[in-house]
Scaffold this motif. Structure first.
Motif, mmCIF file in Angstrom:
data_model
loop_
_atom_site.group_PDB
_atom_site.id
_atom_site.type_symbol
_atom_site.label_atom_id
_atom_site.label_comp_id
_atom_site.label_asym_id
_atom_site.label_seq_id
_atom_site.Cartn_x
_atom_site.Cartn_y
_atom_site.Cartn_z
ATOM 1 N N THR A 186 -6.666 -11.991 -0.891
ATOM 2 C CA THR A 186 -5.534 -11.270 -1.093
ATOM 3 C C THR A 186 -6.070 -9.637 -1.209
ATOM 4 O O THR A 186 -5.195 -8.861 -0.567
ATOM 5 C CB THR A 186 -4.988 -11.409 -2.569
ATOM 6 O OG1 THR A 186 -4.899 -12.946 -2.685
ATOM 7 C CG2 THR A 186 -3.515 -10.793 -2.835
ATOM 8 N N PHE A 187 -7.122 -9.461 -1.657
ATOM 9 C CA PHE A 187 -7.679 -7.974 -1.649
ATOM 10 C C PHE A 187 -7.791 -7.655 -0.155
ATOM 11 O O PHE A 187 -7.795 -6.542 0.246
ATOM 12 C CB PHE A 187 -9.032 -7.845 -2.439
ATOM 13 C CG PHE A 187 -8.656 -7.958 -3.878
ATOM 14 C CD1 PHE A 187 -8.481 -6.741 -4.565
ATOM 15 C CD2 PHE A 187 -8.285 -9.297 -4.664
ATOM 16 C CE1 PHE A 187 -8.186 -6.708 -6.090
ATOM 17 C CE2 PHE A 187 -8.160 -9.400 -5.814
ATOM 18 C CZ PHE A 187 -8.045 -7.977 -6.645
ATOM 19 N N GLN A 188 -8.585 -8.557 0.645
ATOM 20 C CA GLN A 188 -8.825 -8.476 1.823
ATOM 21 C C GLN A 188 -7.660 -7.755 2.720
ATOM 22 O O GLN A 188 -7.750 -7.028 3.595
ATOM 23 C CB GLN A 188 -9.455 -9.553 2.648
ATOM 24 C CG GLN A 188 -10.962 -9.809 2.225
ATOM 25 C CD GLN A 188 -11.505 -10.808 2.739
ATOM 26 O OE1 GLN A 188 -11.266 -12.228 2.622
ATOM 27 N NE2 GLN A 188 -12.452 -10.716 4.005
ATOM 28 N N ARG A 189 -6.496 -8.702 2.550
ATOM 29 C CA ARG A 189 -5.379 -8.062 3.234
ATOM 30 C C ARG A 189 -4.869 -6.886 2.957
ATOM 31 O O ARG A 189 -4.603 -5.703 3.924
ATOM 32 C CB ARG A 189 -4.100 -9.151 2.921
ATOM 33 C CG ARG A 189 -2.715 -8.555 3.545
ATOM 34 C CD ARG A 189 -1.677 -9.570 3.027
ATOM 35 N NE ARG A 189 -0.377 -9.270 3.578
ATOM 36 C CZ ARG A 189 0.196 -8.156 3.224
ATOM 37 N NH1 ARG A 189 -0.225 -7.446 2.406
ATOM 38 N NH2 ARG A 189 1.285 -7.867 3.963
ATOM 39 N N LEU A 190 -4.830 -6.394 1.492
ATOM 40 C CA LEU A 190 -4.530 -4.791 1.391
ATOM 41 C C LEU A 190 -5.231 -3.870 1.946
ATOM 42 O O LEU A 190 -5.216 -2.909 2.465
ATOM 43 C CB LEU A 190 -4.437 -4.906 -0.095
ATOM 44 C CG LEU A 190 -3.490 -5.738 -0.886
ATOM 45 C CD1 LEU A 190 -3.532 -5.775 -2.238
ATOM 46 C CD2 LEU A 190 -2.036 -5.357 -0.388
ATOM 47 N N ALA A 191 -6.784 -4.247 1.958
ATOM 48 C CA ALA A 191 -7.982 -3.379 2.524
ATOM 49 C C ALA A 191 -7.545 -3.286 3.907
ATOM 50 O O ALA A 191 -7.768 -2.018 4.660
ATOM 51 C CB ALA A 191 -9.238 -3.852 2.292
ATOM 52 N N TYR A 192 -7.189 -4.280 4.750
ATOM 53 C CA TYR A 192 -6.841 -4.334 6.101
ATOM 54 C C TYR A 192 -5.836 -3.391 6.603
ATOM 55 O O TYR A 192 -5.837 -2.643 7.553
ATOM 56 C CB TYR A 192 -6.541 -5.864 6.492
ATOM 57 C CG TYR A 192 -6.345 -6.059 8.014
ATOM 58 C CD1 TYR A 192 -7.347 -6.386 8.976
ATOM 59 C CD2 TYR A 192 -4.954 -5.844 8.524
ATOM 60 C CE1 TYR A 192 -7.027 -6.266 10.458
ATOM 61 C CE2 TYR A 192 -4.700 -6.294 9.921
ATOM 62 C CZ TYR A 192 -5.491 -6.542 10.650
ATOM 63 O OH TYR A 192 -5.480 -6.670 11.983
ATOM 64 N N PHE A 193 -4.973 -3.384 5.658
ATOM 65 C CA PHE A 193 -3.510 -2.670 5.925
ATOM 66 C C PHE A 193 -3.838 -1.303 5.294
ATOM 67 O O PHE A 193 -2.640 -0.219 5.341
ATOM 68 C CB PHE A 193 -2.346 -3.158 5.463
ATOM 69 C CG PHE A 193 -1.897 -4.388 6.564
ATOM 70 C CD1 PHE A 193 -1.703 -4.210 7.812
ATOM 71 C CD2 PHE A 193 -1.676 -5.676 5.919
ATOM 72 C CE1 PHE A 193 -1.155 -5.208 8.527
ATOM 73 C CE2 PHE A 193 -1.316 -6.770 6.697
ATOM 74 C CZ PHE A 193 -1.073 -6.381 8.216
ATOM 75 N N GLU A 194 -4.833 -0.901 4.633
ATOM 76 C CA GLU A 194 -5.207 0.388 3.932
ATOM 77 C C GLU A 194 -3.969 0.797 3.071
ATOM 78 O O GLU A 194 -3.582 1.889 2.697
ATOM 79 C CB GLU A 194 -5.188 1.504 5.051
ATOM 80 C CG GLU A 194 -6.392 1.226 6.084
ATOM 81 C CD GLU A 194 -6.378 2.497 7.206
ATOM 82 O OE1 GLU A 194 -5.552 3.401 6.871
ATOM 83 O OE2 GLU A 194 -7.248 2.368 7.927
ATOM 84 N N GLU A 195 -3.724 -0.248 2.050
ATOM 85 C CA GLU A 195 -2.873 -0.066 1.015
ATOM 86 C C GLU A 195 -3.452 -0.011 -0.117
ATOM 87 O O GLU A 195 -3.611 -0.728 -1.080
ATOM 88 C CB GLU A 195 -1.840 -1.383 1.031
ATOM 89 C CG GLU A 195 -1.014 -1.792 2.384
ATOM 90 C CD GLU A 195 -0.296 -2.888 2.193
ATOM 91 O OE1 GLU A 195 0.051 -3.375 0.813
ATOM 92 O OE2 GLU A 195 0.506 -3.423 2.917
ATOM 93 N N ARG A 196 -4.014 1.297 -0.401
ATOM 94 C CA ARG A 196 -4.635 1.553 -1.520
ATOM 95 C C ARG A 196 -4.128 1.497 -2.944
ATOM 96 O O ARG A 196 -4.735 1.195 -3.669
ATOM 97 C CB ARG A 196 -5.372 3.112 -1.191
ATOM 98 C CG ARG A 196 -6.246 3.213 -0.281
ATOM 99 C CD ARG A 196 -6.971 4.513 -0.128
ATOM 100 N NE ARG A 196 -7.855 4.744 1.111
ATOM 101 C CZ ARG A 196 -7.585 4.774 2.381
ATOM 102 N NH1 ARG A 196 -6.037 4.919 2.630
ATOM 103 N NH2 ARG A 196 -8.555 4.865 3.448
ATOM 104 N N GLU A 197 -2.673 1.861 -2.959
ATOM 105 C CA GLU A 197 -1.995 1.863 -4.172
ATOM 106 C C GLU A 197 -1.662 0.482 -4.641
ATOM 107 O O GLU A 197 -2.004 -0.002 -5.663
ATOM 108 C CB GLU A 197 -0.573 2.669 -3.806
ATOM 109 C CG GLU A 197 -0.817 4.018 -3.888
ATOM 110 C CD GLU A 197 0.550 4.690 -3.951
ATOM 111 O OE1 GLU A 197 1.709 4.252 -4.116
ATOM 112 O OE2 GLU A 197 0.600 5.887 -3.462
ATOM 113 N N ASN A 198 -1.590 -0.391 -3.739
ATOM 114 C CA ASN A 198 -1.652 -1.837 -3.765
ATOM 115 C C ASN A 198 -2.774 -2.444 -4.327
ATOM 116 O O ASN A 198 -3.073 -3.421 -4.950
ATOM 117 C CB ASN A 198 -0.835 -2.396 -2.715
ATOM 118 C CG ASN A 198 0.561 -2.373 -2.802
ATOM 119 O OD1 ASN A 198 1.209 -2.037 -3.756
ATOM 120 N ND2 ASN A 198 1.155 -2.562 -1.490
#
Length: 459
Positions: A186-198
């Motif tokens: 779940t964290f990897q997906r957010l990092a992949y899309f550079e969603e820092r706030e999320n």
């Protein structure tokens, strides 16, 4: 008795983390297994079978909870190859609630139909896969592994085609009770899309609901480091091989879950694998701590966009020592022994591993025979114990004391230990498949739970 307390906390994260989905409409709903012990822990034990089927096969919402199922979004490394196309492909989050310890718990599904992440799959679960998950979770829980619990198994009346087992085969839908379906992936997906706030939002969510709140990314990684070390140690002490320790299969709470090609290794064999497709032995019995540590590194890499590397490094470096300490705890618990001091306890583990590595005695037999630190014979393994392979073990263990009531349960007077090897699993399935005879499954669950009571007896 625990009172039901719905708490759909996932909604506070917002729609960037999940997709509303509709469950499959199954032609039949035949209740095959309901876990009233698990249901009692979240206040749902009083449901009639009819209501149970409505909620856990037709997925009628439970009160004060999610109004529609949510397929969770995540990525992950699968056999160390990054896959950005995965997510909940045949399951969804159905409900969240508090248990008797006020922990936030999830009811998640397996085999509940297609989602936006199903790709080429049918979103279904074979009945055999469901039966295997019942057996895995019950055995692991009995052996002290922090595992998801198989909450419900319902046969669906569908004939499924599979490439790796005889087809058509019967279909099912499973519900598991678990302390979080948030994964490292779940964290990897957010990092992949550079969603820092999320990423920050998810970090705060996990700290608040699973780790007491506060501290930021470094604190979260430290918690997960400690808990994944415990998970790895518990697998080793149980003689368990998960089979698919991908980063999307590691929950942020490090509670074991999602059982596919699992097996219990009969002997202490570091190269023993569970998955026929694990050609390199990446997730072999002896490599599971390494695999879980590698997944922890992926969590750290994902948190790098919201935390400096120097703040994250200590949690990664602490893993090996935490694993060794957790392994002592897990092995001593299974043996029913009182630890003494670190150096001597570590030496006992070395002696145990050297003795069992000879593969003259099965793991279950050994832990059964040596419960409390002394032989109480006779045993089919007595000739092996008299051999040179066990000389070091017998010297090392003779100074240890049993914990109170280590042998108080009548289970320890049985002739043989309760085990869960592949031949037993296949025999249980064969009776279901050929005769629709579920009595061996229910008898095995009862035997495993009795063994669990015996292991839980010491203070």
């Amino acid at each position: 008795m625990t009172q039901y307390h719905g708490d759909p906390a996932i909604l506070t994260l917002g729609p960037d983390f999940y997709d509303p989905v509709a469950p499959a409409d199954f032609p039949q709903t035949i209740l095959r297994f309901r876990n009233d012990r698990a249901a009692a822990s979240v206040g749902l034990v009083g449901l009639t079978d009819e209501a149970w089927i409505r909620h856990f096969a037709r997925f009628e919402a439970v009160p004060d909870n999610l109004r529609e199922p949510l397929a969770l979004r995540y990525h992950g490394h699968q056999f160390r190859s990054y896959n950005p196309e995965i997510g909940d492909g045949r399951g969804f989050l159905f409900a969240q609630m508090r248990d008797g310890a006020d922990r936030l718990m999830d009811l998640g599904t397996k085999g509940s139909g297609r989602t936006p992440y199903s790709r080429f799959g049918d979103g279904r679960l074979t009945l055999k896969g469901g039966v295997r998950e019942v057996l895995a979770t019950e055995m692991l829980e009995a052996l002290g592994v922090d595992t998801s619990q198989t909450f419900s198994l319902i046969e669906t009346g569908e004939a499924l085609e599979r490439n790796d087992e005889p087809s058509p085969t019967r279909g099912a839908v499973l519900v598991r009770l678990q302390h979080s379906h948030i994964r490292i992936g779940t964290f990897q997906r957010l990092a992949y899309f550079e969603e820092r706030e999320n990423l920050t939002k998810l970090t705060d969510y996990c700290l608040a609901h699973y780790y007491g709140g506060g501290g930021g990314p470094a604190a979260l990684l430290d918690h997960v480091s400690r808990e994944t070390a415990r998970l790895a140690a518990s697998y080793v002490a149980a003689g368990f091989v998960h089979g698919v320790l991908n980063s999307d299969n590691i929950a942020i709470t490090a509670q074991s879950f999602d059982y596919g090609p699992w097996r219990f290794t009969p002997f202490w064999d570091g190269a023993f694998t569970a998955a026929y497709f694990d050609h390199s032995g990446l997730y072999a019995f002896g490599r599971q701590p390494e695999a879980i540590h590698w997944d922890l590194v992926q969590l750290a890499a994902s948190l790098r966009s919201i935390a400096p590397a120097e703040a994250l490094t200590p949690a990664l470096e602490a893993f090996p020592k935490r694993f060794q300490a957790a392994l002592v705890t897990a092995i001593f618990r299974r043996l029913g022994l009182r630890p003494m001091e670190a150096e001597r306890d570590a030496a006992l583990l070395v002696a145990l591993e050297e003795a069992l590595a000879a593969k003259t005695v099965a793991i279950d037999r050994f832990f059964f025979d040596w419960r409390g630190g002394a032989r109480r014979g006779p045993s089919p393994a007595d000739d092996a114990y008299a051999g040179p392979e066990f000389a070091g073990w017998k010297r090392a263990v003779e100074s240890y004391e049993a914990v109170p009531d280590a042998l108080s349960h009548p289970y320890w007077s049985d002739e043989s230990p309760c085990s869960m090897h592949i031949e037993e699993v296949e025999a249980i399935w064969c009776r279901i498949d050929t005769d629709d005879d579920w009595s061996p499954l229910h008898a095995k669950v009862a035997a495993v739970r009795r063994m669990g009571e015996a292991h839980a007896a010491p203070a």
